[in-house]
Scaffold this motif. Structure first.
Motif, PDB file in Angstrom:
ATOM      1  N   LEU A  51      50.883  -2.718  44.178  1.00 23.93           N
ATOM      2  CA  LEU A  51      52.299  -3.126  44.125  1.00 23.93           C
ATOM      3  C   LEU A  51      52.611  -4.033  42.943  1.00 23.93           C
ATOM      4  CD1 LEU A  51      53.060  -3.702  47.907  1.00 23.93           C
ATOM      5  CD2 LEU A  51      53.133  -1.592  46.571  1.00 23.93           C
ATOM      6  N   SER A  52      51.603  -4.416  42.203  1.00 22.03           N
ATOM      7  CA  SER A  52      51.858  -5.226  41.013  1.00 22.03           C
ATOM      8  C   SER A  52      52.259  -4.353  39.830  1.00 22.03           C
ATOM      9  CB  SER A  52      50.635  -6.071  40.652  1.00 22.03           C
ATOM     10  OG  SER A  52      49.579  -5.250  40.196  1.00 22.03           O
ATOM     11  N   THR A  53      52.089  -3.035  39.960  1.00 19.40           N
ATOM     12  CA  THR A  53      52.468  -2.123  38.880  1.00 19.40           C
ATOM     13  C   THR A  53      53.768  -1.408  39.228  1.00 19.40           C
ATOM     14  OG1 THR A  53      51.301  -0.165  39.717  1.00 19.40           O
ATOM     15  CG2 THR A  53      50.024  -1.728  38.359  1.00 19.40           C
ATOM     16  N   ARG A  54      54.589  -1.228  38.254  1.00 16.94           N
ATOM     17  CA  ARG A  54      55.887  -0.579  38.456  1.00 16.94           C
ATOM     18  C   ARG A  54      55.754   0.830  39.061  1.00 16.94           C
ATOM     19  NH1 ARG A  54      61.186  -1.165  36.094  1.00 16.94           N
ATOM     20  NH2 ARG A  54      62.237   0.846  36.083  1.00 16.94           N
ATOM     21  N   PRO A  55      54.881   1.709  38.546  1.00 15.13           N
ATOM     22  CA  PRO A  55      54.821   3.060  39.116  1.00 15.13           C
ATOM     23  C   PRO A  55      54.423   3.085  40.594  1.00 15.13           C
ATOM     24  CG  PRO A  55      53.737   3.005  36.974  1.00 15.13           C
ATOM     25  CD  PRO A  55      54.038   1.581  37.347  1.00 15.13           C
ATOM     26  N   ASP A  56      53.396   2.321  40.962  1.00 15.75           N
ATOM     27  CA  ASP A  56      52.976   2.309  42.365  1.00 15.75           C
ATOM     28  C   ASP A  56      54.023   1.657  43.258  1.00 15.75           C
ATOM     29  OD1 ASP A  56      50.634   3.563  41.643  1.00 15.75           O
ATOM     30  OD2 ASP A  56      49.314   2.058  42.535  1.00 15.75           O
ATOM     31  N   TYR A  57      54.637   0.593  42.764  1.00 12.29           N
ATOM     32  CA  TYR A  57      55.669  -0.073  43.556  1.00 12.29           C
ATOM     33  C   TYR A  57      56.849   0.865  43.783  1.00 12.29           C
ATOM     34  CZ  TYR A  57      58.751  -3.833  45.193  1.00 12.29           C
ATOM     35  OH  TYR A  57      59.584  -4.620  45.940  1.00 12.29           O
ATOM     36  N   ILE A  58      57.236   1.603  42.760  1.00 14.85           N
ATOM     37  CA  ILE A  58      58.323   2.577  42.908  1.00 14.85           C
ATOM     38  C   ILE A  58      57.946   3.619  43.959  1.00 14.85           C
ATOM     39  CG2 ILE A  58      59.467   4.524  41.762  1.00 14.85           C
ATOM     40  CD1 ILE A  58      59.668   2.732  39.247  1.00 14.85           C
ATOM     41  N   GLN A  59      56.736   4.155  43.877  1.00 12.96           N
ATOM     42  CA  GLN A  59      56.312   5.163  44.862  1.00 12.96           C
ATOM     43  C   GLN A  59      56.297   4.598  46.275  1.00 12.96           C
ATOM     44  OE1 GLN A  59      52.610   6.817  43.475  1.00 12.96           O
ATOM     45  NE2 GLN A  59      53.639   8.174  42.029  1.00 12.96           N
ATOM     46  N   PHE A  60      55.860   3.358  46.413  1.00 10.53           N
ATOM     47  CA  PHE A  60      55.855   2.683  47.709  1.00 10.53           C
ATOM     48  C   PHE A  60      57.276   2.581  48.266  1.00 10.53           C
ATOM     49  CE2 PHE A  60      56.367  -1.289  50.059  1.00 10.53           C
ATOM     50  CZ  PHE A  60      55.369  -1.209  51.023  1.00 10.53           C
ATOM     51  N   LEU A  61      58.191   2.088  47.434  1.00 11.62           N
ATOM     52  CA  LEU A  61      59.580   1.945  47.880  1.00 11.62           C
ATOM     53  C   LEU A  61      60.216   3.294  48.170  1.00 11.62           C
ATOM     54  CD1 LEU A  61      60.945  -0.892  45.541  1.00 11.62           C
ATOM     55  CD2 LEU A  61      60.183  -1.096  47.918  1.00 11.62           C
ATOM     56  N   GLN A  62      59.945   4.285  47.344  1.00  7.00           N
ATOM     57  CA  GLN A  62      60.515   5.610  47.567  1.00  7.00           C
ATOM     58  C   GLN A  62      60.020   6.206  48.891  1.00  7.00           C
ATOM     59  OE1 GLN A  62      59.410   7.611  43.918  1.00  7.00           O
ATOM     60  NE2 GLN A  62      61.452   7.291  43.040  1.00  7.00           N
ATOM     61  N   ALA A  63      58.758   6.027  49.191  1.00  6.12           N
ATOM     62  CA  ALA A  63      58.219   6.529  50.457  1.00  6.12           C
ATOM     63  C   ALA A  63      58.896   5.843  51.635  1.00  6.12           C
ATOM     64  CB  ALA A  63      56.709   6.330  50.505  1.00  6.12           C
ATOM     65  N   HIS A  64      59.129   4.556  51.521  1.00  3.06           N
ATOM     66  CA  HIS A  64      59.816   3.833  52.595  1.00  3.06           C
ATOM     67  C   HIS A  64      61.264   4.286  52.721  1.00  3.06           C
ATOM     68  CE1 HIS A  64      57.144   0.435  54.049  1.00  3.06           C
ATOM     69  NE2 HIS A  64      56.380   1.199  53.287  1.00  3.06           N
ATOM     70  N   ARG A  65      61.915   4.533  51.579  1.00  2.00           N
ATOM     71  CA  ARG A  65      63.314   4.974  51.649  1.00  2.00           C
ATOM     72  C   ARG A  65      63.423   6.323  52.329  1.00  2.00           C
ATOM     73  NH1 ARG A  65      67.363   4.985  53.565  1.00  2.00           N
ATOM     74  NH2 ARG A  65      69.401   4.882  52.587  1.00  2.00           N
ATOM     75  N   LYS A  66      62.506   7.226  51.987  1.00  2.00           N
ATOM     76  CA  LYS A  66      62.505   8.541  52.624  1.00  2.00           C
ATOM     77  C   LYS A  66      62.281   8.414  54.132  1.00  2.00           C
ATOM     78  CE  LYS A  66      61.003  11.016  48.501  1.00  2.00           C
ATOM     79  NZ  LYS A  66      59.884  11.746  47.856  1.00  2.00           N
ATOM     80  N   ALA A  67      61.409   7.498  54.528  1.00  2.35           N
ATOM     81  CA  ALA A  67      61.158   7.283  55.955  1.00  2.35           C
ATOM     82  C   ALA A  67      62.419   6.786  56.658  1.00  2.35           C
ATOM     83  CB  ALA A  67      60.014   6.292  56.151  1.00  2.35           C
ATOM     84  N   LEU A  68      63.124   5.840  56.044  1.00  2.19           N
ATOM     85  CA  LEU A  68      64.337   5.325  56.681  1.00  2.19           C
ATOM     86  C   LEU A  68      65.376   6.426  56.824  1.00  2.19           C
ATOM     87  CD1 LEU A  68      64.794   1.737  55.172  1.00  2.19           C
ATOM     88  CD2 LEU A  68      63.544   2.464  57.205  1.00  2.19           C
ATOM     89  N   TRP A  69      65.519   7.261  55.796  1.00  2.00           N
ATOM     90  CA  TRP A  69      66.455   8.384  55.902  1.00  2.00           C
ATOM     91  C   TRP A  69      66.046   9.339  57.024  1.00  2.00           C
ATOM     92  CZ3 TRP A  69      66.542   8.983  49.963  1.00  2.00           C
ATOM     93  CH2 TRP A  69      67.728   8.422  49.434  1.00  2.00           C
ATOM     94  N   ARG A  70      64.758   9.635  57.109  1.00  2.00           N
ATOM     95  CA  ARG A  70      64.287  10.561  58.145  1.00  2.00           C
ATOM     96  C   ARG A  70      64.539  10.019  59.550  1.00  2.00           C
ATOM     97  NH1 ARG A  70      59.312  10.751  54.731  1.00  2.00           N
ATOM     98  NH2 ARG A  70      59.500  12.628  53.483  1.00  2.00           N
ATOM     99  N   LEU A  71      64.422   8.712  59.695  1.00  2.00           N
ATOM    100  CA  LEU A  71      64.510   8.104  61.025  1.00  2.00           C
ATOM    101  C   LEU A  71      65.914   7.631  61.399  1.00  2.00           C
ATOM    102  CD1 LEU A  71      61.180   6.091  60.889  1.00  2.00           C
ATOM    103  CD2 LEU A  71      61.605   8.267  62.079  1.00  2.00           C
ATOM    104  N   GLU A  72      66.798   7.539  60.433  1.00  2.00           N
ATOM    105  CA  GLU A  72      68.130   6.975  60.673  1.00  2.00           C
ATOM    106  C   GLU A  72      68.883   7.587  61.857  1.00  2.00           C
ATOM    107  OE1 GLU A  72      72.217   5.942  58.208  1.00  2.00           O
ATOM    108  OE2 GLU A  72      70.604   7.019  57.205  1.00  2.00           O
ATOM    109  N   PRO A  73      68.847   8.898  62.064  1.00  2.00           N
ATOM    110  CA  PRO A  73      69.576   9.448  63.214  1.00  2.00           C
ATOM    111  C   PRO A  73      69.075   8.926  64.561  1.00  2.00           C
ATOM    112  CG  PRO A  73      68.999  11.194  61.671  1.00  2.00           C
ATOM    113  CD  PRO A  73      68.269   9.959  61.230  1.00  2.00           C
ATOM    114  N   SER A  74      67.891   8.353  64.589  1.00  2.00           N
ATOM    115  CA  SER A  74      67.303   7.874  65.838  1.00  2.00           C
ATOM    116  C   SER A  74      67.410   6.364  66.034  1.00  2.00           C
ATOM    117  CB  SER A  74      65.818   8.287  65.891  1.00  2.00           C
ATOM    118  OG  SER A  74      65.684   9.680  65.805  1.00  2.00           O
ATOM    119  N   TRP A  75      68.058   5.676  65.116  1.00  2.07           N
ATOM    120  CA  TRP A  75      68.195   4.232  65.276  1.00  2.07           C
ATOM    121  C   TRP A  75      69.027   3.919  66.512  1.00  2.07           C
ATOM    122  CZ3 TRP A  75      69.909   2.806  59.620  1.00  2.07           C
ATOM    123  CH2 TRP A  75      68.827   2.985  58.756  1.00  2.07           C
ATOM    124  N   ARG A  76      68.562   2.956  67.292  1.00  2.00           N
ATOM    125  CA  ARG A  76      69.332   2.498  68.452  1.00  2.00           C
ATOM    126  C   ARG A  76      70.585   1.775  67.959  1.00  2.00           C
ATOM    127  NH1 ARG A  76      65.697  -1.489  71.843  1.00  2.00           N
ATOM    128  NH2 ARG A  76      65.729  -2.514  69.821  1.00  2.00           N
TER     129      ARG A  76
END
Length: 157
Positions: free
Chosen positions: A25-50
């Motif tokens: 996470l100290s490198t821009r490319p890996d940090y971007i990939q980390f954040l992008q993976a989390h963003r995709k997860a939030l989008w996938r799960l959003e319809p199920s949020w209480r």
């Protein structure tokens, strides 16, 4: 009930942790990939949020979007996961924030950290008290496993 869902999802939790272990996470490319993976997860799960979680999770997603916009790296929106139990999704999303203190220290200098630094208003102990008041069945545990799977990065690390 908290112990039951933790035991029932242990393998999936370990798989997600292992998938992210190689990110620097100290490198821009890996940090971007980390954040992008989390963003995709939030989008996938959003319809199920209480409903009780929606405002807080929306704020989390907005901070994540701001970080990705600053990095000019917002990913394409994936398809949502079939509707899951909202309590199972909240367990995974809220639990994912617990390791944040360790991860925050690994973020590189000059990289945005709104998403990683945003505190949850409902504490983990308060959430687990909610969880312990519900009778968990195998379907909720299966949905928590599916929610963990939504956090798996899609690259070939």
């Amino acid at each position: 009930m908290h112990d039951r869902i933790r035991q029932g999802t242990r393998a999936q939790h370990e798989r997600v942790d292992a998938a992210y272990a190689g990110y620097d996470l100290s490198t821009r490319p890996d940090y971007i990939q980390f954040l992008q993976a989390h963003r995709k997860a939030l989008w996938r799960l959003e319809p199920s949020w209480r409903p009780v979680d929606r405002a807080e999770f929306t704020d989390l997603a907005a901070n994540l979007d701001a970080d990705l916009d600053e990095l000019s790296a917002r990913p394409a929106r994936p398809e949502a996961v079939a509707c899951l139990d909202g309590l199972a999704v909240a367990y995974v999303m809220r639990g994912s924030r617990l390791g944040g203190a360790i991860l925050r220290r690994r973020i590189g200098r000059g990289l945005p950290g709104r998403y990683m630094h945003l505190p949850m208003t409902l504490s983990w102990p308060e959430f687990t008290r909610q969880l312990d008041q519900v009778s968990l069945d195998d379907a909720i545990i299966a949905d928590a496993r599916a929610a963990f799977a939504a956090f798996l990065p899609t690259d070939d690390r």
